[in-house]
Design an enzyme around this catalytic site. Structure first.
Site, PDB file in Angstrom:
ATOM      1  N   TYR A 198       4.640  -6.247  16.986  1.00  0.00           N
ATOM      2  CA  TYR A 198       4.856  -5.441  15.784  1.00  0.00           C
ATOM      3  C   TYR A 198       5.716  -4.222  16.120  1.00  0.00           C
ATOM      4  O   TYR A 198       6.764  -3.983  15.507  1.00  0.00           O
ATOM      5  CB  TYR A 198       3.501  -5.019  15.190  1.00  0.00           C
ATOM      6  CG  TYR A 198       3.610  -3.905  14.183  1.00  0.00           C
ATOM      7  CD1 TYR A 198       4.408  -4.058  13.058  1.00  0.00           C
ATOM      8  CD2 TYR A 198       2.928  -2.701  14.361  1.00  0.00           C
ATOM      9  CE1 TYR A 198       4.529  -3.016  12.130  1.00  0.00           C
ATOM     10  CE2 TYR A 198       3.037  -1.672  13.448  1.00  0.00           C
ATOM     11  CZ  TYR A 198       3.844  -1.834  12.341  1.00  0.00           C
ATOM     12  OH  TYR A 198       3.967  -0.819  11.439  1.00  0.00           O
TER      13      TYR A 198
ATOM     14  N   TYR B  84       0.825  -1.219   0.000  1.00  0.00           N
ATOM     15  CA  TYR B  84       0.000   0.000   0.000  1.00  0.00           C
ATOM     16  C   TYR B  84       0.858   1.268   0.000  1.00  0.00           C
ATOM     17  O   TYR B  84       0.836   2.049  -0.959  1.00  0.00           O
ATOM     18  CB  TYR B  84      -0.944  -0.063   1.203  1.00  0.00           C
ATOM     19  CG  TYR B  84      -1.665   1.216   1.540  1.00  0.00           C
ATOM     20  CD1 TYR B  84      -2.188   2.035   0.541  1.00  0.00           C
ATOM     21  CD2 TYR B  84      -1.842   1.590   2.872  1.00  0.00           C
ATOM     22  CE1 TYR B  84      -2.860   3.210   0.871  1.00  0.00           C
ATOM     23  CE2 TYR B  84      -2.517   2.753   3.207  1.00  0.00           C
ATOM     24  CZ  TYR B  84      -3.017   3.566   2.207  1.00  0.00           C
ATOM     25  OH  TYR B  84      -3.670   4.716   2.544  1.00  0.00           O
TER      26      TYR B  84
END
Ligand code: UDP
Length: 342
Positions: free
Chosen positions: A160, A30
């Site tokens: 993350y 993206y």
């Protein structure tokens, strides 16, 4: 509303460096795909390195060379750098889902840290001049204060964020020991689309595309993860930043001597309910939503202070209004209701 993406030219009053050979990992994803488009528009030569596990072949600007391979393959990384004669690397490739990282941390450390190390070592061996890293506000964890400046303590609350912080630490040492000049951009929440490229994850977990999928009639209802946060309406607050503005920061960051850690956000916080209301306004559709429990690993409120990027890089976001970000995303999703074909 009809936004013209002049921001994607990378031009402006701040200095830019034309004509570099740039290797872009994750350039089929993206944010990467929109940065590739911006780099090409600004006159750079681009090689995309992507294993297409998350990315899409048709998200790669046809003006770029695509090398389909994996960062875990050290030889392939070194070969790609050589073939591209890379002077700079933009490193977007990573797993980036907070929720998934809470159930499969190993995936995050293996890909974002261990495989990324192959790229760092190849960069040093290949004499790369500049390394631009996609970091995240998730490296901070719940902040002591907002808006968040770059000097706040980093105490991530999900794997993350931890994996991105580990990579930031490796960068510090590679700069100190090997002289590899780097920039780490700590993105807040990327949103929006360019005229050609947009957000398509095979399993979509992000708020805005999920809301727009309901507006498009592809999903019956949206889900709100947590309504008991210590925020005015009980839902999480995030700082949304247009991908075209992220792209502009990367181009500015390629200039020699630009280095260090930079937050990229607008300094405006929007709650999940406010984002939902914006998506309803932009799409003209009612978006029914059900309240769900909190998603593990989500801090209640993340809002950037990005004065450093404005001051040191000459960065001026062109689309700071959430409404404009959602409008560009809505246009892209209407034109690509199934996302990319591959
Ligand atoms: N969120 C939500 N419903 C969704 C997706 C996300 O309520 O379908 C919430 C999520 O819990 C977080 C915010 O929206 O508070 C932004 O989440 P997103 O996954 O878009 O980005 P993140 O902040 O995790 O990078």
């Amino acid at each position: 509303m009809n936004l013209r993406f002049s921001g994607l030219s990378g031009s402006g009053d701040a200095a830019t460096v034309p004509g570099m050979n740039v290797l872009v990992t994750g350039g089929a994803g993206y944010i990467g795909s929109i940065c590739v488009e911006a780099l090409l528009n600004a006159g750079h030569t681009v090689t995309v390195f992507d294993n297409l596990s998350e990315g899409h072949r048709s998200a790669v600007d046809p003006r770029a060379v695509l090398v389909e391979n994996c960062l875990s393959n050290a030889d392939a990384v070194a070969d790609a750098l050589r073939a591209a004669r890379a002077e700079a690397i933009l490193h977007f490739a990573a797993h980036a889902l907070v929720g998934e990282s809470m159930t499969n941390p190993g995936k995050y450390f293996r890909n974002n840290v261990a495989a990324g190390l192959n790229l760092l070592e190849a960069a040093v061996a290949g004499g790369v001049r500049k390394f631009v890293f996609s970091s995240t506000c998730a490296t901070y964890g719940p902040p002591e204060r907002v808006p968040m400046t770059e000097d706040l303590p980093q105490r991530p609350i999900n794997p993350y964020g931890e994996s991105k912080l580990m990579f930031e630490k490796m960068l510090r040492w590679f700069e100190q020991v090997h002289g590899l000049e780097f920039i780490a951009f700590r993105y807040f929440n990327a949103a929006g689309a360019s005229e050609r490229f947009g957000e398509h994850h095979r399993v979509e977990t992000h708020l805005i595309p999920n809301l727009l999928a309901v507006a498009l009639g592809q999903k019956p209802q949206a889900e709100i993860y947590g309504v008991d946060y210590p925020t005015p309406d009980g839902t999480c607050i995030r700082d949304y930043i247009h991908v075209a503005d992220l792209a502009q920061a990367h181009i500015l960051g390629l200039a020699p001597g630009k280095r260090g850690f930079f937050n990229l956000g607008n300094g405006d916080g929007y709650s999940v309910r406010q984002v939902l209301a914006t998506c309803e306004r932009v799409s003209g559709q009612k978006i029914p939503a059900v309240e769900k429990p909190r998603r593990p690993g989500d801090p209640p409120k993340l809002v950037a202070a990005a004065d450093k990027a404005r001051r040191e890089l000459g960065w001026h976001p062109q689309f700071p209004q959430l409404e404009d970000m959602v409008a560009s995303a809505w246009r892209w999703h209407q034109r690509h209701p199934q996302g990319y074909p591959d």
